[in-house]
Structures are given as structure tokens and as C-alpha cells.
Design a protein around this motif. Sequence first.
Motif, PDB file in Angstrom:
ATOM      1  N   SER A 133       1.029   5.328  -5.821  1.00 51.14           N
ATOM      2  CA  SER A 133       1.377   6.644  -5.272  1.00 51.14           C
ATOM      3  C   SER A 133       0.133   7.367  -4.767  1.00 51.14           C
ATOM      4  CB  SER A 133       2.080   7.491  -6.336  1.00 51.14           C
ATOM      5  OG  SER A 133       3.311   6.904  -6.720  1.00 51.14           O
ATOM      6  N   THR A 134      -0.977   7.207  -5.490  1.00 52.79           N
ATOM      7  CA  THR A 134      -2.233   7.823  -5.088  1.00 52.79           C
ATOM      8  C   THR A 134      -2.721   7.256  -3.754  1.00 52.79           C
ATOM      9  OG1 THR A 134      -2.895   8.230  -7.379  1.00 52.79           O
ATOM     10  CG2 THR A 134      -4.646   8.179  -5.732  1.00 52.79           C
ATOM     11  N   VAL A 135      -2.663   5.937  -3.611  1.00 52.43           N
ATOM     12  CA  VAL A 135      -3.120   5.283  -2.380  1.00 52.43           C
ATOM     13  C   VAL A 135      -2.241   5.705  -1.205  1.00 52.43           C
ATOM     14  CG1 VAL A 135      -3.410   3.052  -1.228  1.00 52.43           C
ATOM     15  CG2 VAL A 135      -4.126   3.336  -3.608  1.00 52.43           C
ATOM     16  N   GLU A 136      -0.940   5.775  -1.416  1.00 53.85           N
ATOM     17  CA  GLU A 136      -0.037   6.198  -0.344  1.00 53.85           C
ATOM     18  C   GLU A 136      -0.338   7.631   0.095  1.00 53.85           C
ATOM     19  OE1 GLU A 136       3.933   3.504  -1.368  1.00 53.85           O
ATOM     20  OE2 GLU A 136       3.571   5.374  -2.452  1.00 53.85           O
ATOM     21  N   ALA A 137      -0.653   8.494  -0.863  1.00 55.34           N
ATOM     22  CA  ALA A 137      -0.987   9.878  -0.527  1.00 55.34           C
ATOM     23  C   ALA A 137      -2.273   9.951   0.292  1.00 55.34           C
ATOM     24  CB  ALA A 137      -1.115  10.709  -1.799  1.00 55.34           C
ATOM     25  N   LEU A 138      -3.244   9.101  -0.027  1.00 57.70           N
ATOM     26  CA  LEU A 138      -4.491   9.075   0.732  1.00 57.70           C
ATOM     27  C   LEU A 138      -4.231   8.690   2.182  1.00 57.70           C
ATOM     28  CD1 LEU A 138      -6.946   7.327  -1.763  1.00 57.70           C
ATOM     29  CD2 LEU A 138      -6.868   9.739  -1.147  1.00 57.70           C
ATOM     30  N   ALA A 139      -3.401   7.665   2.376  1.00 54.75           N
ATOM     31  CA  ALA A 139      -3.101   7.218   3.737  1.00 54.75           C
ATOM     32  C   ALA A 139      -2.384   8.302   4.523  1.00 54.75           C
ATOM     33  CB  ALA A 139      -2.264   5.940   3.690  1.00 54.75           C
ATOM     34  N   GLU A 140      -1.514   9.057   3.859  1.00 51.35           N
ATOM     35  CA  GLU A 140      -0.800  10.135   4.536  1.00 51.35           C
ATOM     36  C   GLU A 140      -1.760  11.223   5.019  1.00 51.35           C
ATOM     37  OE1 GLU A 140       2.109  11.520   1.803  1.00 51.35           O
ATOM     38  OE2 GLU A 140       3.396   9.746   1.998  1.00 51.35           O
ATOM     39  N   ARG A 141      -2.899  11.358   4.342  1.00 50.14           N
ATOM     40  CA  ARG A 141      -3.904  12.350   4.746  1.00 50.14           C
ATOM     41  C   ARG A 141      -4.843  11.810   5.831  1.00 50.14           C
ATOM     42  NH1 ARG A 141      -4.749  16.471   0.622  1.00 50.14           N
ATOM     43  NH2 ARG A 141      -6.905  16.689   1.331  1.00 50.14           N
ATOM     44  N   GLY A 142      -4.631  10.559   6.259  1.00 50.90           N
ATOM     45  CA  GLY A 142      -5.413   9.993   7.353  1.00 50.90           C
ATOM     46  C   GLY A 142      -6.571   9.112   6.941  1.00 50.90           C
ATOM     47  N   THR A 143      -6.707   8.820   5.641  1.00 55.45           N
ATOM     48  CA  THR A 143      -7.797   7.963   5.178  1.00 55.45           C
ATOM     49  C   THR A 143      -7.513   6.515   5.555  1.00 55.45           C
ATOM     50  OG1 THR A 143      -8.152   9.442   3.294  1.00 55.45           O
ATOM     51  CG2 THR A 143      -9.141   7.249   3.162  1.00 55.45           C
ATOM     52  N   THR A 144      -8.531   5.822   6.034  1.00 50.30           N
ATOM     53  CA  THR A 144      -8.432   4.397   6.332  1.00 50.30           C
ATOM     54  C   THR A 144      -8.755   3.610   5.068  1.00 50.30           C
ATOM     55  OG1 THR A 144      -9.131   4.797   8.613  1.00 50.30           O
ATOM     56  CG2 THR A 144      -9.276   2.529   7.804  1.00 50.30           C
ATOM     57  N   ILE A 145      -7.894   2.653   4.721  1.00 52.99           N
ATOM     58  CA  ILE A 145      -8.043   1.943   3.449  1.00 52.99           C
ATOM     59  C   ILE A 145      -7.987   0.440   3.674  1.00 52.99           C
ATOM     60  CG2 ILE A 145      -7.054   1.551   1.160  1.00 52.99           C
ATOM     61  CD1 ILE A 145      -5.849   4.393   1.377  1.00 52.99           C
ATOM     62  N   LEU A 146      -9.009  -0.260   3.165  1.00 53.09           N
ATOM     63  CA  LEU A 146      -8.972  -1.723   3.092  1.00 53.09           C
ATOM     64  C   LEU A 146      -8.832  -2.086   1.623  1.00 53.09           C
ATOM     65  CD1 LEU A 146      -9.123  -4.509   4.361  1.00 53.09           C
ATOM     66  CD2 LEU A 146     -11.615  -4.397   4.232  1.00 53.09           C
ATOM     67  N   LEU A 147      -7.740  -2.751   1.305  1.00 55.31           N
ATOM     68  CA  LEU A 147      -7.361  -3.029  -0.068  1.00 55.31           C
ATOM     69  C   LEU A 147      -7.372  -4.527  -0.321  1.00 55.31           C
ATOM     70  CD1 LEU A 147      -5.682  -2.208  -2.769  1.00 55.31           C
ATOM     71  CD2 LEU A 147      -3.691  -2.666  -1.341  1.00 55.31           C
ATOM     72  N   THR A 148      -8.110  -4.977  -1.333  1.00 57.39           N
ATOM     73  CA  THR A 148      -7.993  -6.372  -1.749  1.00 57.39           C
ATOM     74  C   THR A 148      -7.128  -6.416  -2.997  1.00 57.39           C
ATOM     75  OG1 THR A 148      -9.862  -6.507  -3.301  1.00 57.39           O
ATOM     76  CG2 THR A 148     -10.360  -6.740  -0.957  1.00 57.39           C
ATOM     77  N   THR A 149      -6.284  -7.400  -3.073  1.00 55.14           N
ATOM     78  CA  THR A 149      -5.383  -7.503  -4.217  1.00 55.14           C
ATOM     79  C   THR A 149      -4.913  -8.932  -4.389  1.00 55.14           C
ATOM     80  OG1 THR A 149      -3.325  -6.670  -5.190  1.00 55.14           O
ATOM     81  CG2 THR A 149      -3.374  -6.913  -2.803  1.00 55.14           C
ATOM     82  N   GLN A 150      -4.565  -9.274  -5.631  1.00 54.88           N
ATOM     83  CA  GLN A 150      -3.914 -10.552  -5.917  1.00 54.88           C
ATOM     84  C   GLN A 150      -2.435 -10.335  -6.233  1.00 54.88           C
ATOM     85  OE1 GLN A 150      -5.991 -13.594  -8.182  1.00 54.88           O
ATOM     86  NE2 GLN A 150      -7.763 -12.272  -8.332  1.00 54.88           N
ATOM     87  N   TYR A 151      -2.018  -9.064  -6.242  1.00 51.99           N
ATOM     88  CA  TYR A 151      -0.622  -8.741  -6.507  1.00 51.99           C
ATOM     89  C   TYR A 151       0.109  -8.629  -5.172  1.00 51.99           C
ATOM     90  CZ  TYR A 151      -2.427  -7.462 -11.128  1.00 51.99           C
ATOM     91  OH  TYR A 151      -3.027  -7.471 -12.358  1.00 51.99           O
TER      92      TYR A 151
END
Length: 249
Positions: free
Chosen positions: A171-189
Motif C-alpha cells: 500500500s505504501t509503494v502504491e501511494a508513492l507511485a500515485e504521487r509521481g515517484t519513479t520506482i524500480l523494484l526487485t523482488t522474488q515474490y
Amino acid sequence: MIRVRDLEKSYGDLAVLRGVDLDVAPGSIVALLGSNGAGKTTLIKILTTLLKADAGTATIGGVDVATQPAQVRESTSLTGQFAAVDESLSGRENLVLIARLRHLKDAGAIADDLLARFQLTDAGGRRVSTYSGGMRRRLDIAMSLIGDPPVIFLDEPTTGLDPQSRQEVWSTVEALAERGTTILLTTQYLDEAERLADRIAILHGGRIIADGTLAELTRLFPPASVEYVEKQPTLEEIFLAIVGEDDAA
């Protein structure tokens, strides 16, 4: 916002990155998938100026990470696999500390604003040692936002968290993107990538071998049908089909 071309990196005789190409659009979330040892963290370290590439180029907002590392650091932030918080301090004290290290005015006001944004106001005066895993991770991400960097790198941000804490971070990451932040996420999930990512890139054999939206990647996987009912493949099935089950083990 992020552009990578022909990036290479080796450790001795081990070639980890063998010509990586990747683009991340402003304000988007791109999930970088890959098996253990695929080079995801190596790529993140190069993009955040913690490691130098052997060849190729990478830019953040048009700024070269190799030739202008100080400028890149001013516009980016990294949250690693483990929360980089001081457990002996309160949540608010952690935030104030980082704001002061960045020489920002009104460190207290900045801390209070972030505590409110991340639903940590009530816990702001408590020691971080009393926080749950999800609260620590949210505080860690809040600390990375001090100075309002336009680009954030999240390197396996939910590793080791329970399902409820993972939902909090999502939910936190989604809120950041809604504010215009560019996110590169690495994950194994893979469910994490399905939930969060606008685009998904698969790193395998030192290269990006697939890059697209979930719908685009789904079309790479032939649909199965049972009694005339089409079965949509999961992202996990797509990932294993692309890289091979033996390599992903």
C-alpha cells in the motif's frame, strides 16, 4: 527516467551482467524479476552509484551514474533488503536524524509529516525496537523519502515480512507511485510484481530477456483450455516458462 544500455559487470571470471538494457518511465513502477544470483542487486548497486559497471551506460533523469555520481545520489534513494533504522531511537528521531544529515531546514516538521503519511504518528515517540516488521519497513521507506527524491530503488523490500506486513508495504509503494515517484523494484515474490508493477522485466543469463506489461507477458504464454474455458497463466508460470524451471530453482 531510468535508462540502461549494454551494461556489463563481472566478478573475476563470473559475468553477472552481460549487456543489460532497461527503461523506466517517469512515475511508473517497474518490477525486476530474476532467480537468485541473476544480478538484480548488482544492477541496483550500479544505478545507485555503489558499484561501477565494466561497460555500458546508465542514466537517472538524464544524469550519468558513472560520471556524475554525486548528482545522481541527490535525486535517488535506496531501500535495501533489511530496514536501515536505528532501533535504539524512536521513529521520529530516526527521521529527524536523516533530515539533519541532509542539511534540511525544519527537520522536526519533515519528520512529523512523514509519520503522518505513513500512518506512524501514534508510534512516532516509541523506540523502533518495539515496531512490527511492517512498521519498520514503512519507517525505512519514509526515511528514504526525505528530500523528496524523484527516483526510489526498492531491493526486495518485503523479504522476511509476514503477509500483513507485506500488504502494508504494498500500500505504501502504491501511494508513492500515485504521487509521481519513479520506482524500480526487485523482488522474488511474483504476486508482488503482479500487484504493483506497471511493467515487468525478467533478468536472466545476465540480460533482460522479457520486458512488458503483465498482459504483454501473458501473451507470450500459450493459453490452456479445459472444456472450452480458457485458463490464464499466472506470472509464476510465465516466469518459469521463460527462464526454465531448472534455472529458477
